[in-house]
Write a protein that holds these residues in place. Sequence first.
Motif, short mmCIF file in Angstrom:
data_model
loop_
_atom_site.label_atom_id
_atom_site.label_comp_id
_atom_site.label_asym_id
_atom_site.label_seq_id
_atom_site.Cartn_x
_atom_site.Cartn_y
_atom_site.Cartn_z
N PHE A 13 0.82 -1.20 0.00
CA PHE A 13 0.00 0.00 0.00
C PHE A 13 0.86 1.26 0.00
O PHE A 13 0.53 2.26 0.63
N THR A 14 1.95 1.21 -0.72
CA THR A 14 2.82 2.38 -0.83
C THR A 14 2.02 3.61 -1.29
O THR A 14 1.25 3.53 -2.25
N GLY A 15 2.18 4.72 -0.59
CA GLY A 15 1.50 5.95 -0.95
C GLY A 15 0.10 6.07 -0.41
O GLY A 15 -0.55 7.12 -0.59
N LYS A 16 -0.40 5.04 0.26
CA LYS A 16 -1.75 5.07 0.83
C LYS A 16 -1.68 5.26 2.35
O LYS A 16 -0.63 5.06 2.97
N THR A 17 -2.80 5.62 2.93
CA THR A 17 -2.90 5.82 4.39
C THR A 17 -3.71 4.69 5.00
O THR A 17 -4.77 4.31 4.47
N LEU A 18 -3.22 4.16 6.11
CA LEU A 18 -3.86 3.04 6.79
C LEU A 18 -4.17 3.45 8.23
O LEU A 18 -3.30 3.97 8.92
N GLN A 19 -5.39 3.22 8.66
CA GLN A 19 -5.77 3.52 10.04
C GLN A 19 -6.67 2.41 10.57
O GLN A 19 -7.14 1.56 9.79
N PRO A 20 -6.91 2.37 11.88
CA PRO A 20 -7.90 1.41 12.39
C PRO A 20 -9.22 1.60 11.67
O PRO A 20 -9.58 2.72 11.27
N GLY A 21 -9.97 0.52 11.51
CA GLY A 21 -11.19 0.55 10.72
C GLY A 21 -12.13 1.68 11.09
O GLY A 21 -12.38 1.94 12.27
N ILE A 22 -12.66 2.35 10.08
CA ILE A 22 -13.57 3.47 10.32
C ILE A 22 -14.86 2.96 10.94
O ILE A 22 -15.47 2.00 10.47
N ILE A 23 -15.27 3.65 12.00
CA ILE A 23 -16.51 3.33 12.72
C ILE A 23 -17.45 4.52 12.57
O ILE A 23 -17.16 5.60 13.08
N ASP A 24 -18.54 4.32 11.88
CA ASP A 24 -19.54 5.37 11.72
C ASP A 24 -20.57 5.22 12.84
O ASP A 24 -21.33 4.25 12.87
N ALA B 186 -8.16 -7.05 13.84
CA ALA B 186 -7.55 -6.50 12.63
C ALA B 186 -8.61 -5.89 11.73
O ALA B 186 -8.87 -6.36 10.62
N ASP B 187 -9.26 -4.84 12.25
CA ASP B 187 -10.19 -4.02 11.47
C ASP B 187 -9.41 -2.81 10.96
O ASP B 187 -8.87 -2.03 11.76
N ILE B 188 -9.35 -2.65 9.66
CA ILE B 188 -8.45 -1.67 9.05
C ILE B 188 -9.13 -1.01 7.86
O ILE B 188 -9.85 -1.67 7.09
N THR B 189 -8.91 0.29 7.71
CA THR B 189 -9.33 1.01 6.51
C THR B 189 -8.08 1.63 5.86
O THR B 189 -7.27 2.25 6.54
N VAL B 190 -7.96 1.42 4.57
CA VAL B 190 -6.86 2.01 3.79
C VAL B 190 -7.48 2.96 2.77
O VAL B 190 -8.45 2.61 2.09
N TYR B 191 -6.90 4.18 2.67
CA TYR B 191 -7.47 5.15 1.74
C TYR B 191 -6.38 5.97 1.08
O TYR B 191 -5.22 5.99 1.51
N ASP B 192 -6.79 6.64 0.01
CA ASP B 192 -5.92 7.55 -0.73
C ASP B 192 -6.23 8.95 -0.23
O ASP B 192 -7.31 9.49 -0.50
#
Length: 468
Positions: free
Chosen positions: A48-59, A401-407
């Motif tokens: 995921f080079t160039g992307k941002t990874l954070q703990p899974g988004i919780i709405d 391991a709940d994860i969201t990866v975004y640009d």
Amino acid sequence: MYDLLLKNAWVVDPLNSVNGVADVAIQEGKIAKVQRDIQEEAKEVIDFTGKTLQPGIIDSHVHLGTMWGSPFGPRMLAMNGVTTCLDMAGPLDDILDNVPEYGVGINMAILQFASPPFTFKNSTPSQQEMIDLIDKSLADGALGVKLLGGHYPLDPEVSALLIRTALERRAYVAWHAGTTKNGSNINGMIEAVKMADGYPMHLAHINAYCRGAIHEAMEETKIAIDLLKANPNIFCESYVSPKNGTRLTCNPDGTIQSKVTGNCLRAFGFTEDADGVRKALLARKAFAVYDAGGYSDLMTGEEALKLWEAAKTNVGGSFNINPPLPRIALAQAKRDDGAFVVDAISTDGGCIPRNVILSQGLSLVKLDILSLSEFAQKTSLNPARMLRLENKGHLSVGADADITVYDLATQTPVASFVDGKKILFNGELVSKGATVICTEHGKDAIEARGMKAIVVDPGKQIERITAL
């Protein structure tokens, strides 16, 4: 050998002070290691080079029930990077019945609505009626109940009794402020905080009470912020979309069923009746929710009027009613100890098409209103705390391991994972089913439906995250 290794993303984990390029290793659905350049092998490696990874988004405020638009809420959330959500109305059975066909693998907690004319016969239910509704809802898999006071109000004293009764039964309690005395506005918020009487409660979408209905919008925002600072028992979220969600349903006599719809019509200069809805749709001030083919969207104008009339007015709706400055102020306001005044960023979306945590929420980061770490805190760590999900919202070793990866550049999701399993990948949803967050009373009912249950105790005290 790890099950999955996510490499070279910019990893943001506010609880563990991680904010930089790192790898994330996953084993048996849990976080196994987070560090730069992990060398061990894995069954699957994703770069995921160039992307941002954070703990899974919780709405922490969505709608999944078909009465609010469609059964596509889980899909619409997952397509926007959400891994966990709190449904704020139900109907409970409607949502759970739709999981086999429309579930996409995300976690969901559901609050059953406690409102006339649906789950109560009138605005003055007895305490026994409250107990019956709460107990049945918990037993069927709900996390708690929500007062839809802004739309379908109860009397003030009845609202206060319902809150106490639900809390006594260790149910999660949320309130869209409003009673038969005060509407969904700043006065309704003041009343709701008073009625909470120091007890813990989730007050929904604070921005909805800062639309300028009573005072100027920013004056209302200041009142709301000061009120929340003085009442730390109130946990809350606000959303960043200009759009709200409501129903355009009219009674046989032409009157509006939802008080919120009436407020919106009045704000735009229309009469609070069927004729007002008709004119608002034609003026492109009101929008109707429609099935766009596997997801919901909004339409307005003559096409929307035809839809509304064909459905005999019984459709979900929306108005661009939320002014921008209150949304920004509520997103960034902090308490003296550094904790956020408004705990989380939500969408009030789901099947209502405004799932904009990434597409609009990340603009707060680009404008330096929030740091990237603060964004992750308000979209994952804080809402996990609100839902008593101790193993979510962070990337500690052993956490889910709940994860969201975004640009970040395009503010779009790239991938998401729940328990280390792909939910969204390469623009496609690749999972089914759902995990339901419930109390101990609903575990058997959820598992009897063939779903996984996460048992939490809504009566457990929450400690806010102060400055990180």
